[in-house]
Design an enzyme around this catalytic site. Structure first.
Site, PDB file in Angstrom:
ATOM      1  N   ASP A  31       0.846  -1.190   0.000  1.00 20.51           N
ATOM      2  CA  ASP A  31       0.000   0.000   0.000  1.00 20.51           C
ATOM      3  C   ASP A  31       0.885   1.245   0.000  1.00 20.51           C
ATOM      4  OD1 ASP A  31      -3.232   0.493   0.921  1.00 20.51           O
ATOM      5  OD2 ASP A  31      -1.845   2.193   1.011  1.00 20.51           O
ATOM      6  N   VAL A  96     -11.200   2.700  -3.929  1.00 18.49           N
ATOM      7  CA  VAL A  96     -10.941   2.067  -5.224  1.00 18.49           C
ATOM      8  C   VAL A  96     -11.967   0.948  -5.391  1.00 18.49           C
ATOM      9  CG1 VAL A  96      -9.273   0.868  -6.678  1.00 18.49           C
ATOM     10  CG2 VAL A  96      -8.473   2.601  -5.040  1.00 18.49           C
ATOM     11  N   HIS A 100     -10.295  -5.451  -3.412  1.00 18.48           N
ATOM     12  CA  HIS A 100      -8.936  -5.711  -2.935  1.00 18.48           C
ATOM     13  C   HIS A 100      -8.983  -5.933  -1.431  1.00 18.48           C
ATOM     14  CE1 HIS A 100      -9.829  -1.444  -2.676  1.00 18.48           C
ATOM     15  NE2 HIS A 100      -9.085  -1.427  -1.584  1.00 18.48           N
TER      16      HIS A 100
HETATM   17  P1  5GP Z   1      -9.578   1.411  -0.149  1.00 19.74           P
HETATM   18  O1  5GP Z   1      -9.557   2.788   0.459  1.00 19.74           O
HETATM   19  O2  5GP Z   1     -10.337   1.406  -1.465  1.00 19.74           O
HETATM   20  O3  5GP Z   1     -10.002   0.308   0.768  1.00 19.74           O
HETATM   21  O4  5GP Z   1      -8.060   1.063  -0.456  1.00 19.74           O
HETATM   22  C1  5GP Z   1      -7.340   1.614  -1.502  1.00 19.74           C
HETATM   23  C2  5GP Z   1      -5.910   1.589  -1.071  1.00 19.74           C
HETATM   24  O5  5GP Z   1      -5.104   1.764  -2.233  1.00 19.74           O
HETATM   25  C3  5GP Z   1      -5.539   2.724  -0.113  1.00 19.74           C
HETATM   26  O6  5GP Z   1      -5.083   2.172   1.120  1.00 19.74           O
HETATM   27  C4  5GP Z   1      -4.445   3.504  -0.849  1.00 19.74           C
HETATM   28  O7  5GP Z   1      -3.411   3.940  -0.001  1.00 19.74           O
HETATM   29  C5  5GP Z   1      -3.967   2.498  -1.882  1.00 19.74           C
HETATM   30  N1  5GP Z   1      -3.494   3.122  -3.113  1.00 19.74           N
HETATM   31  C6  5GP Z   1      -4.117   4.089  -3.833  1.00 19.74           C
HETATM   32  N2  5GP Z   1      -3.399   4.417  -4.917  1.00 19.74           N
HETATM   33  C7  5GP Z   1      -2.291   3.634  -4.893  1.00 19.74           C
HETATM   34  C8  5GP Z   1      -1.159   3.524  -5.762  1.00 19.74           C
HETATM   35  O8  5GP Z   1      -1.014   4.202  -6.788  1.00 19.74           O
HETATM   36  N3  5GP Z   1      -0.207   2.612  -5.432  1.00 19.74           N
HETATM   37  C9  5GP Z   1      -0.332   1.805  -4.297  1.00 19.74           C
HETATM   38  N4  5GP Z   1       0.659   0.944  -4.066  1.00 19.74           N
HETATM   39  N5  5GP Z   1      -1.384   1.897  -3.458  1.00 19.74           N
HETATM   40  C10 5GP Z   1      -2.351   2.800  -3.749  1.00 19.74           C
END
Ligand code: 5GP
Length: 116
Positions: A31, A96, A100
């Site tokens: 992350d 996102v 995931h």
């Molecule tokens: P959500 O908030 O949808 O559960 O998790 C999305 C995760 O993707 C977040 O923890 C965020 O930090 C991670 N994330 C977003 N953009 C990127 C990226 O470009 N690269 C990586 N490695 N992680 C990302």
């Protein structure tokens, strides 16, 4: 067609990110904003499922594969114990909409126990 998700763009190499594990159906990255000493994302290569409820209904075997890879990675990157978090819906912190799993491990303190 909607825009490819950020994770599809990473998988396609459009956005740089180390792919730390890969199977025929899944990949894993670190992350970008870690909330635990070890904070990995396990992601299906397919973008067809928005969240874990769609995935569980549509392909429970793939969900089981996520759990298995999370377990393997937690053993490789930490002591084998881990939290598995699927944020589901914007009001629960999902940003996102390409399903995931957050795999969090390694000296989890109170802050990281409440994060994800
Ligand atoms: P959500 O908030 O949808 O559960 O998790 C999305 C995760 O993707 C977040 O923890 C965020 O930090 C991670 N994330 C977003 N953009 C990127 C990226 O470009 N690269 C990586 N490695 N992680 C990302």
């Amino acid at each position: 067609m909607s825009e490819p998700s950020i994770f599809t763009r990473i998988l396609d190499g459009e956005i740089p990110s180390d792919i730390i594990a890969e199977t025929p159906t899944l990949f894993a990255i670190r992350d970008i904003a870690p909330k635990a000493p070890v904070h990995l994302l396990v992601i299906p290569k397919t973008a067809q499922y928005r969240d874990v409820t769609e995935l569980a209904a549509g392909d429970p075997g793939l969900l089981a594969e996520i759990v298995e890879l999370a377990n393997t990675l937690a053993a490789e990157h930490s002591d084998g114990d881990f939290r598995l978090v699927f944020n589901t819906g914007a009001n629960a912190g999902q940003t996102v909409f390409h399903v995931h799993a957050h795999v969090m491990a390694g000296g989890l303190d109170e802050k990281s126990m409440n994060a994800g």
